[in-house]
Design an enzyme around this catalytic site. Structure first.
Site, mmCIF file in Angstrom:
data_model
loop_
_atom_site.group_PDB
_atom_site.id
_atom_site.type_symbol
_atom_site.label_atom_id
_atom_site.label_comp_id
_atom_site.label_asym_id
_atom_site.label_seq_id
_atom_site.Cartn_x
_atom_site.Cartn_y
_atom_site.Cartn_z
ATOM 1 N N ARG A 171 0.846 -1.193 0.000
ATOM 2 C CA ARG A 171 0.000 0.000 0.000
ATOM 3 C C ARG A 171 0.882 1.243 0.000
ATOM 4 N NH1 ARG A 171 -5.337 -1.357 3.527
ATOM 5 N NH2 ARG A 171 -6.390 -0.360 1.778
ATOM 6 N N GLN A 194 -1.362 2.883 -5.756
ATOM 7 C CA GLN A 194 -2.725 3.275 -5.393
ATOM 8 C C GLN A 194 -3.755 2.841 -6.433
ATOM 9 O OE1 GLN A 194 -2.637 7.483 -4.584
ATOM 10 N NE2 GLN A 194 -2.195 7.158 -2.412
ATOM 11 N N ASP A 212 -4.872 -0.740 -5.931
ATOM 12 C CA ASP A 212 -5.310 -1.091 -4.584
ATOM 13 C C ASP A 212 -6.755 -1.584 -4.578
ATOM 14 O OD1 ASP A 212 -5.760 -1.360 -1.905
ATOM 15 O OD2 ASP A 212 -5.028 0.624 -1.341
ATOM 16 N N SER A 269 -8.788 -1.235 -1.244
ATOM 17 C CA SER A 269 -9.414 0.068 -1.031
ATOM 18 C C SER A 269 -10.656 0.241 -1.897
ATOM 19 C CB SER A 269 -8.416 1.195 -1.311
ATOM 20 O OG SER A 269 -7.406 1.229 -0.324
ATOM 21 N N TYR A 317 -2.099 0.015 8.833
ATOM 22 C CA TYR A 317 -2.995 -0.756 9.678
ATOM 23 C C TYR A 317 -2.742 -0.426 11.150
ATOM 24 C CZ TYR A 317 -3.935 -3.747 5.617
ATOM 25 O OH TYR A 317 -4.299 -4.226 4.390
#
Length: 368
Positions: A124, A129, A132, A135, A228
């Site tokens: 990540r 991005q 991802d 997400s 996280y």
């Protein structure tokens, strides 16, 4: 694998999991993939769950046929044992493969000689991005969770002023301020609820407030790696639950999204918290696949305890297959363009942290 001068093929399979309506590649992305020199083969009926007819794929330039013989197979859910058996040696597989939760499945792919790339294992980082998928699908789930909460709640979300009096807005608490949680907060705000967010990572407080929500500060922090949260100590868990239990009783709806990769989901909503919530309240637990954030959660089910409805949907993204498939297809296409050069040749660079991180089976074949 295709011979030196042969065109690489990408196979798009029909998902067979119960309730899975998504597809890994949609017609509007076929032209982009084909422009990379790849031939796309789509299994008959693969897009049916997302209301995409075979004809729409053909019109986009794909071929309807057997995708399991392709050089690169793309899918959404992890393959079943029967599906692994269909993959030929040397095939590249891309999808949600659950490497942390299903090591046996990854071992089966290794044994089959498949080189597998798990989209949830993509680092990540900013450069990744657009790939991802966690997400993109979490965003769908967060949105859908609020609609579910609004449907099950026995009162209005927005404040209403009527001739019969004024109805106050519902109070909604979202536990976990990752992508799903932030989307849930934004959606609940749009529906007119009074919103509050909570996360053990204090740095996300500004993101919560930027959405017009309050940030519930319990004074406990758990900053981890990779965006996280870390797992709390036993003492921190006890104090967090005591404070949360007290806070939760003041809310009409609670949406939980807290996950710790590779571990059982932390219990944040205790039975006492549910008991203290207003009658007719709702808990939507998005961590059901990892055991749930609510002590009374039954994964995949809807139960009523202490006059509070507790919902634990396991695949909300599949309930919005049109947009979730489109977003996922973009993630997959971005990854494909990293694995295949502009001449349509496979170009696996294991010195690239994205390639190395996403590869969960067959990495040794390709080198480091």
């Amino acid at each position: 694998m295709a011979a030196e001068n042969e065109q690489l093929t990408v196979g798009v399979v029909r998902e067979t999991g119960q309730g899975e309506r998504r597809i890994a590649l949609v017609p509007k992305l076929i032209e982009r993939v084909s422009g990379r020199g790849l031939r796309v083969v789509v299994e008959p009926g693969a897009g049916a769950g997302a209301l995409l007819a075979d004809e729409t794929f053909e019109q986009a330039g794909a071929v309807i046929g057997d995708p399991w013989d392709a050089d690169i197979v793309v899918k959404v859910a992890p393959p079943s044992a029967a599906e692994v058996a269909k993959l030929k040696q040397g095939t590249i597989l891309i999808g949600f493969l659950n490497p942390r939760g299903d090591p046996e499945g990854i071992a089966a792919l290794e044994a089959a000689g498949v080189r597998a790339f798990a989209v949830e294992a993509i680092p990540r980082i900013s450069r990744a991005q657009a790939m991802d998928a966690l997400s993109s699908q979490s965003s769908v789930a967060g949105y859908r969770a609020v609609l579910l909460a609004a449907e099950k709640l026995t009162r209005f979300f927005p404040m209403l002023t009527t001739a019969a009096g004024t109805v106050p807005p519902a109070k909604v608490l979202v536990l976990g301020a990752g992508v799903a949680g932030l989307q849930a907060l934004a959606t609940a705000k749009r529906l007119g609820a009074q919103t509050t967010g909570y996360d053990v990572r204090p740095e996300v407080g500004e993101q919560v407030k930027s959405l017009g929500a309050k940030f519930l500060d319990l004074g406990i922090e758990a900053v981890g790696e990779g965006g996280y949260a870390r797992e709390l100590t036993d003492e921190e868990k006890a104090e967090q639950q005591r404070r949360l239990t007290e806070a939760i009783t003041k809310f009409d709806a609670v949406i939980t999204t807290a996950l710790v990769p590779g571990r059982k989901a932390p219990v944040l909503v205790t039975a006492d918290a549910v008991k203290g919530m207003p009658a007719g309240g709702v808990v939507v637990d998005l961590a059901g696949e990892s055991g749930g954030n609510c002590e009374l959660t039954k994964p995949g089910e809807e139960v009523v305890e202490h006059d509070v409805t507790i919902c634990s949907p396991l695949n909300l993204a599949a309930e919005m297959p049109a947009h979730s498939s489109e977003l996922y297809a973009r993630n997959v296409t971005e990854l494909l363009e990293l694995l295949v050069d502009k001449e349509g040749k496979l170009a696996l660079d294991f010195s690239d942290e994205i390639v190395a991180g996403a590869c969960v089976a067959g990495k040794e074949e390709g080198g480091e």
